[in-house]
Design a protein around this motif. Structure first.
Motif, PDB file in Angstrom:
ATOM      1  N   TYR A  12       0.811  -1.261   0.160  1.00 43.61           N
ATOM      2  CA  TYR A  12      -0.061   0.065  -0.026  1.00 43.61           C
ATOM      3  C   TYR A  12       0.745   1.295   0.059  1.00 43.61           C
ATOM      4  O   TYR A  12       1.878   1.396   0.601  1.00 43.61           O
ATOM      5  N   THR A  13       0.184   2.169  -0.854  1.00 46.39           N
ATOM      6  CA  THR A  13       1.191   3.484  -0.812  1.00 46.39           C
ATOM      7  C   THR A  13       0.117   4.615  -0.178  1.00 46.39           C
ATOM      8  O   THR A  13      -0.847   4.724  -0.764  1.00 46.39           O
ATOM      9  N   VAL A  37       3.923  -1.523   4.341  1.00 44.38           N
ATOM     10  CA  VAL A  37       3.534  -0.666   3.513  1.00 44.38           C
ATOM     11  C   VAL A  37       4.562  -0.121   2.599  1.00 44.38           C
ATOM     12  O   VAL A  37       6.020  -0.356   2.886  1.00 44.38           O
ATOM     13  N   ALA A  38       4.267   0.016   1.440  1.00 48.91           N
ATOM     14  CA  ALA A  38       5.359   0.219  -0.070  1.00 48.91           C
ATOM     15  C   ALA A  38       5.835   1.301   0.116  1.00 48.91           C
ATOM     16  O   ALA A  38       6.823   1.658  -0.181  1.00 48.91           O
ATOM     17  N   GLY A  39       4.982   2.470   0.439  1.00 49.09           N
ATOM     18  CA  GLY A  39       5.588   3.896   0.506  1.00 49.09           C
ATOM     19  C   GLY A  39       4.606   4.939   1.313  1.00 49.09           C
ATOM     20  O   GLY A  39       3.427   4.890   0.943  1.00 49.09           O
ATOM     21  N   ILE A  40       5.188   5.701   1.741  1.00 52.24           N
ATOM     22  CA  ILE A  40       4.430   6.884   2.690  1.00 52.24           C
ATOM     23  C   ILE A  40       5.194   8.121   1.888  1.00 52.24           C
ATOM     24  O   ILE A  40       6.264   8.570   2.188  1.00 52.24           O
ATOM     25  N   HIS A  41       4.189   8.891   1.187  1.00 52.98           N
ATOM     26  CA  HIS A  41       4.760  10.248   0.671  1.00 52.98           C
ATOM     27  C   HIS A  41       4.067  11.442   1.541  1.00 52.98           C
ATOM     28  O   HIS A  41       2.960  11.220   2.126  1.00 52.98           O
ATOM     29  N   ASN A  56       1.708   9.846  -8.682  1.00 57.96           N
ATOM     30  CA  ASN A  56       1.756   8.478  -8.048  1.00 57.96           C
ATOM     31  C   ASN A  56       0.308   7.869  -8.388  1.00 57.96           C
ATOM     32  O   ASN A  56      -0.551   7.851  -7.742  1.00 57.96           O
ATOM     33  N   ASP A  58      -0.261   4.911  -8.172  1.00 56.21           N
ATOM     34  CA  ASP A  58      -0.543   3.660  -7.217  1.00 56.21           C
ATOM     35  C   ASP A  58      -0.914   4.094  -5.806  1.00 56.21           C
ATOM     36  O   ASP A  58      -0.961   3.240  -5.070  1.00 56.21           O
ATOM     37  N   VAL A  59      -1.273   5.389  -5.582  1.00 51.20           N
ATOM     38  CA  VAL A  59      -1.659   5.776  -4.358  1.00 51.20           C
ATOM     39  C   VAL A  59      -2.862   5.131  -3.754  1.00 51.20           C
ATOM     40  O   VAL A  59      -3.840   4.972  -4.717  1.00 51.20           O
ATOM     41  N   ASP A  60      -2.964   4.631  -2.594  1.00 49.85           N
ATOM     42  CA  ASP A  60      -4.085   3.788  -2.104  1.00 49.85           C
ATOM     43  C   ASP A  60      -5.021   4.471  -1.144  1.00 49.85           C
ATOM     44  O   ASP A  60      -6.022   4.319  -0.810  1.00 49.85           O
TER      45      ASP A  60
END
Length: 226
Positions: A12-13, A37-41, A56, A58-60
């Motif tokens: 999840y992003t 978690v895949a990434g946190i921006h 992005n 792929d943002v969830d």
């Protein structure tokens, strides 16, 4: 989408949009605790938040503060909903009165988290939204909209298509038709058609009136908790 043992599946992003670094850090810590978690921006202003959502695919999930530079209350929510209508948006705000919560949910938010919420409450809300549910603070009677003008405006805004919603947000930013056309990669004639449809659905005669109407729900000071 289900979860094993209450954890978010890996990959999840998230986007955290809040102008306070310490609170962004708290949200990051909360998100890290819900699973892999895949990434946190992170974004500290609304323009950066929009750029992150746009860049992005792929943002969830987006966690959005209503009061940050470049965003005027609920109009920021409306603009982001237009950019990515399928991405769940959760409003995070210190203004956690029933009126603000209800209006945020009516305008497309998938959840509402008070800034006074505990870490576990934040994680629970995120899990609920990622599972496809609506997350709102417990124990609060959201009631019904008592302002007939706002109620009518919400219904009119709900009638806009995602692209029309996005164009309205850009009108509110003061962009000209040709600038909007360039940003969206379409012809100016297409934008003129969108603007005409927006004016008709909002029941106004000019783009200025449309922006003023939007400001009635967007940029007025949010009601304080009683």
């Amino acid at each position: 989408m289900g979860f094993g043992e209450g954890h978010v599946p890996s990959g999840y992003t998230f986007v955290i949009a809040d102008d306070h670094p310490l609170f962004r850090g708290a949200l990051r810590e909360a998100l890290a605790g819900v699973g892999n978690v895949a990434g946190i921006h992170e974004a500290g202003d609304f323009e950066s938040a929009k750029a992150l959502v746009l860049s992005n695919e792929d943002v969830d999930l987006v966690l959005l503060d209503l009061s940050m530079p470049g965003a005027s209350g609920l109009s920021g929510l409306i603009s982001l909903r237009g950019i990515h209508p399928t991405v769940p948006l959760v409003v995070v705000s210190a203004h956690d009165d029933p009126v603000t919560i209800r209006r945020a949910l009516d305008l497309g938010a998938s959840g509402f988290i008070s800034k006074s919420a505990s870490m576990e409450e934040i994680r629970s809300a995120v899990r609920s939204v990622l599972a496809g549910d609506i997350a709102a603070p417990t124990g609060i009677d959201l009631g019904v909209e008592r302002d007939p003008e706002i109620s009518d405006l919400i219904k009119r805004l709900q009638a806009l298509t995602p692209q029309q919603t996005r164009v309205l947000g850009m009108l509110a930013e003061g962009l000209l038709n040709k600038q909007i056309a360039y940003e969206l990669g379409v012809s100016e004639a297409t934008i003129k058609a969108h603007v005409s449809a927006i004016l008709q659905k909002l029941g106004v005669d000019s783009r200025t009136q449309a922006v003023i109407l939007l400001s009635k729900i967007g940029s007025d000071p949010l009601p304080a908790a009683s």
